[in-house]
Design an enzyme around this catalytic site. Sequence first.
Site, short mmCIF file in Angstrom:
data_model
loop_
_atom_site.label_atom_id
_atom_site.label_comp_id
_atom_site.label_asym_id
_atom_site.label_seq_id
_atom_site.Cartn_x
_atom_site.Cartn_y
_atom_site.Cartn_z
N PRO A 2 0.82 -1.22 0.00
CA PRO A 2 0.00 0.00 0.00
C PRO A 2 0.86 1.27 0.00
O PRO A 2 1.92 1.32 0.61
CB PRO A 2 -0.79 -0.12 1.31
CG PRO A 2 -0.78 -1.56 1.65
CD PRO A 2 0.54 -2.08 1.15
N GLU A 3 0.36 2.28 -0.70
CA GLU A 3 1.01 3.59 -0.66
C GLU A 3 0.67 4.27 0.67
O GLU A 3 -0.26 3.88 1.38
CB GLU A 3 0.55 4.43 -1.85
CG GLU A 3 0.73 3.75 -3.20
CD GLU A 3 1.91 4.28 -4.00
OE1 GLU A 3 2.47 5.32 -3.63
OE2 GLU A 3 2.25 3.65 -5.01
N LYS A 50 4.93 4.35 5.67
CA LYS A 50 4.21 3.09 5.59
C LYS A 50 4.20 2.33 6.92
O LYS A 50 3.84 1.16 6.97
CB LYS A 50 4.80 2.22 4.47
CG LYS A 50 4.68 2.88 3.10
CD LYS A 50 5.14 2.00 1.97
CE LYS A 50 4.97 2.70 0.62
NZ LYS A 50 5.33 1.84 -0.52
N ARG A 254 11.66 -3.04 -9.50
CA ARG A 254 10.31 -2.50 -9.66
C ARG A 254 10.14 -1.94 -11.06
O ARG A 254 11.08 -1.39 -11.63
CB ARG A 254 10.03 -1.40 -8.62
CG ARG A 254 10.18 -1.82 -7.17
CD ARG A 254 9.12 -2.83 -6.77
NE ARG A 254 7.78 -2.30 -6.87
CZ ARG A 254 7.19 -1.56 -5.92
NH1 ARG A 254 7.85 -1.26 -4.82
NH2 ARG A 254 5.96 -1.13 -6.08
#
Length: 264
Positions: A2-3, A50, A254
Amino acid sequence: MPEGHVIHRLAAHLNERFRGGPLAISSPQGRFDATLIDASSLALAEAHGKHLFLTFSGGEIVYIHLGLIGSLRFEPAEDVWGQIRLRLVAGETAANLRGPQFCRYVSPAEMQGILDRTGEDPLREDASPDALFSRVQASTRAIGSLMMDQKLFAGVGNIYRAEALFRQGVSPFLPGRELSREEFFVLWDDLVLLMRYGFEHGRIDTVREQHTPEAMGRPPRKDDHGGEVYVYRRAGEPCFVCGTPVAVRKVEGRNLFWCPGCQG
């Protein structure tokens, strides 16, 4: 993973719905000792990038990091399913934590140690973009790499990285030391704007009004992440601004998306 806006939304919901009154707290999965905090109350839920910290009335601090597969869902109290690591029940509502990377007790000193290793969070009022700019300006790493470093840009993930850089016309391969002060602060302000929208609306929308599906007469985006974006997961599709096919490259494990036309 999740951001950061998702973690801030979770903290806000916990403070709104679970703070103050006594809670029934358990670990149905059995992998967390909830007896230390059962029947206590939540004093504060706080997000830093986060990282999520839950401080309870007895002073206990629970540190949560969702990682790649973790989730914290607010569900009817009678709805018990899956491997629930931590469960908070307030009345008819439960907060169920499943599959986190971390769920453990930490001391105040350990919490501070985590915070000391965490970068500047665009969603926090105590963020220091000036301090961050000094670190970016001193680096030879590409800005696209720096923005994914949680020790620098806390809470910024792959979507916000790609979209903010596109919106400001900055190449993700530009070395941090070549980013001017003006470029950096415009980029930072855009991250604040986009992430606040994500926090308030629960979705990531980054396209400007003239590039919405309605304005362009195109179908809305269909993606697990939802929301309208310029380049994220749009490899090979035409840029909404210049028509150049969106590019993608694997960088540090990524996928990095950008427009070669708009970002050079």
